[in-house]
Structure formats: C-alpha cells, structure tokens
Write an enzyme that holds these catalytic residues in place. Structure first.
Site, mmCIF file in Angstrom:
data_model
loop_
_atom_site.group_PDB
_atom_site.id
_atom_site.type_symbol
_atom_site.label_atom_id
_atom_site.label_comp_id
_atom_site.label_asym_id
_atom_site.label_seq_id
_atom_site.Cartn_x
_atom_site.Cartn_y
_atom_site.Cartn_z
ATOM 1 N N TYR A 21 7.095 7.575 9.946
ATOM 2 C CA TYR A 21 6.423 7.561 8.642
ATOM 3 C C TYR A 21 4.917 7.358 8.835
ATOM 4 O O TYR A 21 4.094 8.106 8.306
ATOM 5 C CB TYR A 21 7.012 6.426 7.795
ATOM 6 C CG TYR A 21 6.475 6.336 6.393
ATOM 7 C CD1 TYR A 21 6.802 7.295 5.437
ATOM 8 C CD2 TYR A 21 5.662 5.275 6.002
ATOM 9 C CE1 TYR A 21 6.318 7.197 4.139
ATOM 10 C CE2 TYR A 21 5.186 5.175 4.709
ATOM 11 C CZ TYR A 21 5.519 6.133 3.779
ATOM 12 O OH TYR A 21 5.044 6.039 2.498
ATOM 13 N N LYS A 64 1.707 9.862 8.217
ATOM 14 C CA LYS A 64 0.654 9.474 7.266
ATOM 15 C C LYS A 64 -0.720 9.512 7.916
ATOM 16 O O LYS A 64 -1.673 10.046 7.348
ATOM 17 C CB LYS A 64 0.932 8.082 6.679
ATOM 18 C CG LYS A 64 2.090 8.054 5.696
ATOM 19 C CD LYS A 64 1.866 8.987 4.527
ATOM 20 C CE LYS A 64 2.972 9.001 3.521
ATOM 21 N NZ LYS A 64 2.877 10.101 2.563
HETATM 22 N N1 SER Z 1 6.834 2.170 0.089
HETATM 23 C C1 SER Z 1 6.731 2.808 1.375
HETATM 24 C C2 SER Z 1 7.865 2.423 2.238
HETATM 25 O O1 SER Z 1 8.284 1.289 2.172
HETATM 26 C C3 SER Z 1 5.452 2.451 2.049
HETATM 27 O O2 SER Z 1 4.421 3.253 1.621
HETATM 28 O O3 SER Z 1 8.294 3.189 3.019
#
Ligand code: SER
Length: 318
Positions: A143, A147
């Site tokens: 993730y 990003k």
């Molecule tokens: N809300 C997201 C997550 O917990 C973080 O940007 O993956």
C-alpha cells in the site's frame, strides 16, 4: 472543475464525494465511474450519469472522458493497506498501473487529476511525531509503495507534461455512510458501529498506537478545496500532509464512553494490522497545506463522536 469523472465512485470516499460534488456542480456534470459488482445504487444512481470505468482499462477511462467532456478526474480506486498486503500484485496493478492509465488519458485530454495519498506512504524510518511535509518515506507495505510511487509519478506528469496533478495524504477516514474495507485504520470506524448497536468492541489495534484520523466531511472538503485552489501558491503538489486529530484506541474508547458510559471494549490485536500501524506516523504536520491552499479542519474527536453516534443510532433504531 466543470465536468468531473470519479473513478471508484461507490467506495468509501467516492460514494460521498460524488454526492457532494453533484450538490455543488449539478448532478449531470459529475460522472460516477464504477466496476461491475460495485454498481451505484439509490441516490448515487439516480442523481447523475454512471459509466463502467475499470481503472485497469485505459480505453474505458478515455471513452468516459471523451463522452462527458471531462476536465477533472478523481482517481479513488485502491486496495486499502491490509488487503494490499494479502494481494500485492493486484494492489500494484490498481494503484500504479491504474494511475498510469489515468495520467496518460489526462495528458492526452488535458484533465486535472486528484489521487489520494496516505499516512501509509510513510514507514519505520519516518519521524513519528509531527511528521514533516518533506521527509523520508521508505514504506515496507505494498500500500505504501503504491502511494509513495504514485506521488512521484503524479509529480513527474506535472513537471514533464504539465498535467495538473494534486493530492493530499489522507489520515484514517471515519464515516457513517460507506464502510471502508481492509484498512489498518478501520477499527476507528468499526468501534462506532459496535457502540451504536450496543455491542462490545473487539479492538485489533493495541493501546498506545497513535494514528492520524479525520472525519469524512473534512476529508471531502480537502479533496474539493485542493482542486479549486489557486495553484500559483503551490510549492508542493503530490502530496500534502493534512491532519485534524490523532488518537489511540484508549482515547477513542473513552471518548465514546463520555456519551455511552456502558460501552465495553476488549483487545485482540491483529499482528498484520499492528505491524502496519506501528510503521505509520503518530501525527502529521500539515503546515504546508494550511499555508499553500488554506487547509483547516472543522471536526475534532468530540464533535465527530457526537455526530457518528447520533447518525448510526438513528440507522440502527437505538
Ligand atoms: N485508511 C487507510 C488504511 O488503513 C490508510 O490510508 O489502509
């Protein structure tokens, strides 16, 4: 912004942002992009146009942009952090492959692009408290990798091709409309659902784990205000730290107990989510967003808790 395409319009942010933009710019001018299996329903379907736009299909993006004379794209397609760890290849395909498709269409058709970044773009080496705007990232989650790479790619398209790319690093987003799916900050949404239903909450994040959080109305305002901001004041573009509140599970639990003294919570820490949470900042410094485009949050923990509990209790008939 005149004609807007929202990719991911039925997700946690998209479902509310689409309705808010339709309220401001008129329903016909805001196109709800969705993928089969996540069709818009009810008000979202009835209040304006909807098109199948799979972010991994560049032709579908180009066709929708052409058909509706789109000048601004909100790219809200993503897998949240815990799901992205379970499906890293898919997370890359959507997060980076999808962003590349959006940016290519934006370059050819001259659209502005908003793509959210996140507190998840930071990693273990990042200063934890009052994390500066410009600092080390080095995330070790897929993730975070998507990003931080997305921030760099978006800036590249601005400097190299003049594409008007803009972004904010969202904290954990809390709302009562569409639940998030598979994020690390989801506990701060789930805890309100448990409280409003009169259930005990099982908390997957350990006491003492601080993360930035934000109530959805502030997040929607940020997404709109940054796209409407005068870019001559921008020093940064991709992506701005924004912040409104930071808490750990004990603080939000005790805040809910101020309104519901019988509410109970127990810890059953999820090691994957805990590891991710431990690598993220405790709180961001959002001075650059305040100075460069006037960002200012409106909600704090008390006002958010009051609103969340009232809305959810109404929904659950409590
Ligand atoms: N809300 C997201 C997550 O917990 C973080 O940007 O993956």
């Amino acid at each position: 912004m005149k004609n807007v395409l929202i990719i991911g319009s039925t997700g946690q942010i998209g479902s509310e942002l689409t309705m808010k933009l339709r309220g401001i710019y008129g329903g016909a001018n805001i196109v709800a992009g969705y993928i089969p299996g996540a069709e818009p329903k009810g008000e979202l379907l009835e209040s304006g146009p909807a098109e199948i736009v799979d972010i991994t299909n560049v032709q579908q993006i180009a066709d929708a942009v052409e058909k509706y004379h789109i000048d601004t794209i909100y790219n809200l397609a993503a897998l949240l952090s815990a799901v992205a760890e379970a499906k890293p290849q898919l997370a890359w395909k959507i997060g980076l492959g999808g962003l590349f498709n959006v940016l290519e269409v934006a370059r050819e058709k001259k659209c502005a692009v908003f793509t959210p970044s996140s507190i998840g773009s930071f990693g273990d080496d990042t200063p934890k408290d009052k994390t500066p705007q410009d600092t080390i990232h080095n995330p070790h989650t897929m993730y975070g990798v998507t990003k931080v790479s997305g921030e760099l790619l978006s800036d590249y398209y601005f400097y190299r091709f003049g594409v008007d790319t803009r972004s904010v690093r969202f904290p954990g987003l809390i709302s009562y409309v569409t639940p998030p799916g598979g994020g690390t900050t989801d506990y701060a949404v789930d805890i309100y659902y448990a409280a409003a239903k009169g259930e005990k909450f099982i908390c997957p994040i350990a006491a003492g784990t601080f993360m930035d959080m934000m109530y959805m109305p502030d997040a929607l305002r940020a997404a709109i205000e940054i796209m409407e901001a005068d870019p001559t004041k921008f020093i940064h573009r991709n992506s701005f730290n924004i912040a409104s509140m930071s808490f750990d599970p004990e603080i939000i639990y005790n805040n809910i107990r101020k309104f519901m003294p019988d509410f109970q919570m127990e810890y059953q820490v999820d090691p994957l989510r805990q590891k991710i949470a431990d690598s993220w900042p405790n709180s961001l410094d959002d001075t650059c967003a305040r100075n460069e485009w006037g960002w200012k949050p409106e909600y704090d923990l008390d006002t958010m808790t009051k609103d969340m509990l009232a809305r959810l209790k109404e929904r659950f008939g409590k």
